[in-house]
Design an enzyme around this catalytic site. Structure first.
Site, PDB file in Angstrom:
ATOM      1  CG  ASP A  43      -9.953  -1.403   2.499  1.00  0.00           C
ATOM      2  OD1 ASP A  43      -8.996  -0.889   1.905  1.00  0.00           O
ATOM      3  OD2 ASP A  43     -10.245  -2.612   2.405  1.00  0.00           O
ATOM      4  CG  HIS A 113      -1.867  -5.648  -1.444  1.00  0.00           C
ATOM      5  ND1 HIS A 113      -2.869  -6.445  -1.920  1.00  0.00           N
ATOM      6  CD2 HIS A 113      -2.482  -4.518  -0.986  1.00  0.00           C
ATOM      7  CE1 HIS A 113      -4.026  -5.839  -1.770  1.00  0.00           C
ATOM      8  NE2 HIS A 113      -3.830  -4.654  -1.214  1.00  0.00           N
ATOM      9  CG  ASP A 176      -6.244  -6.241   1.707  1.00  0.00           C
ATOM     10  OD1 ASP A 176      -7.005  -6.874   2.457  1.00  0.00           O
ATOM     11  OD2 ASP A 176      -6.490  -5.104   1.261  1.00  0.00           O
TER      12      ASP A 176
HETATM   13 ZN   LIG Z   1      -5.362  -3.572  -0.176  1.00  0.00          ZN
END
Ligand SMILES: [Zn+2]
Length: 235
Positions: A43, A113, A176
């Site tokens: 994404d 992440h 994120d």
């Molecule tokens: Zn991610």
């Protein structure tokens, strides 16, 4: 995501639908100078093929700096050449690694992440803001204003006499990430750049940054209680 940061027009994390969003935002591929990918979850990068092909098709002539985690080079290579098209040579690749990297006005800091991820901050160079009253007092108008900007003087009147210092805008972008020091380092850079003067960063980017940080806090209640988190969200 095309940003409203007019002086640099970065495209951050082009996901699917980015070309459509560019049309909606009225942003031409000719305005894009930076193509920054925080990390290679789909994404955040599946719009890269469309953007690079659009840049080639529109015959963009200026360099477009592509910045992405070096550890995702294999994904970048696939996205960069995902289909057949008449490629050009304007995309300059700048994979980043380590905790922090500097590339001219861009700072990249490694976030936290599951896939290696970087947050970015762009800093516009300082400039000059023209002062209409001073221009009028010196009888400078029309094309002479442009000449004054370009050459620094008109008829012996200097740019400094008709303008004031204008601090550059800056904007930070994260996605994120868990709450980590790099988030606050980027924020601190941001505050240092904005301190006391200037219009600040793109409101659009600030809103995104805040939404992201608030989502992070939602996943990590302990982080939400950090004093620096609170100051970020409340600013
Ligand atoms: Zn991610």
């Amino acid at each position: 995501m095309p940003s409203a940061l007019g002086w640099a027009s970065p495209a951050f994390d082009p996901g699917e639908g980015t070309q459509r969003q560019l049309v909606h935002a009225g942003v031409s591929s000719n305005e894009i100078h930076w193509l920054c990918v925080t990390h290679f979850h789909g994404d955040h990068c599946l719009g890269v093929p469309g953007v690079v092909m659009r840049i080639a098709r529109d015959r963009v002539t200026h360099p477009v700096k592509a910045v992405y985690p070096a550890s995702g080079e294999v994904f970048w290579r696939r996205l960069r050449h995902a289909a057949a098209f008449n490629d050009t040579s304007v995309i300059a690749e700048h994979p980043v690694e380590g905790e922090v990297a500097h590339l001219g006005p861009l700072t990249a800091r490694r976030l936290s992440h599951p896939v290696e991820s970087y947050g970015y901050r762009l800093q516009e160079p300082d400039g000059r803001r023209m002062l209409p009253a001073k221009l009028k007092a010196h009888g400078i108008s029309g094309p002479e204003v442009g000449e004054l900007r370009r050459t620094g003087q008109v008829r012996g009147i200097t740019l400094e006499e008709c303008s004031e210092h204008k601090p550059g805008q800056s904007a930070a972008f994260i996605m994120d990430t868990r709450i980590c020091d790099a988030v606050f380092d980027l924020r601190r850079d941001e505050l240092d750049a904005r301190r006391g003067v200037g219009p600040g960063p793109s409101l659009h980017l600030v809103k995104l940054y805040l939404q992201c940080l608030q989502r992070c806090c939602g996943r990590d209640p302990a982080a939400a209680s950090r004093p620096d988190t609170r100051s970020w969200v409340m600013t």
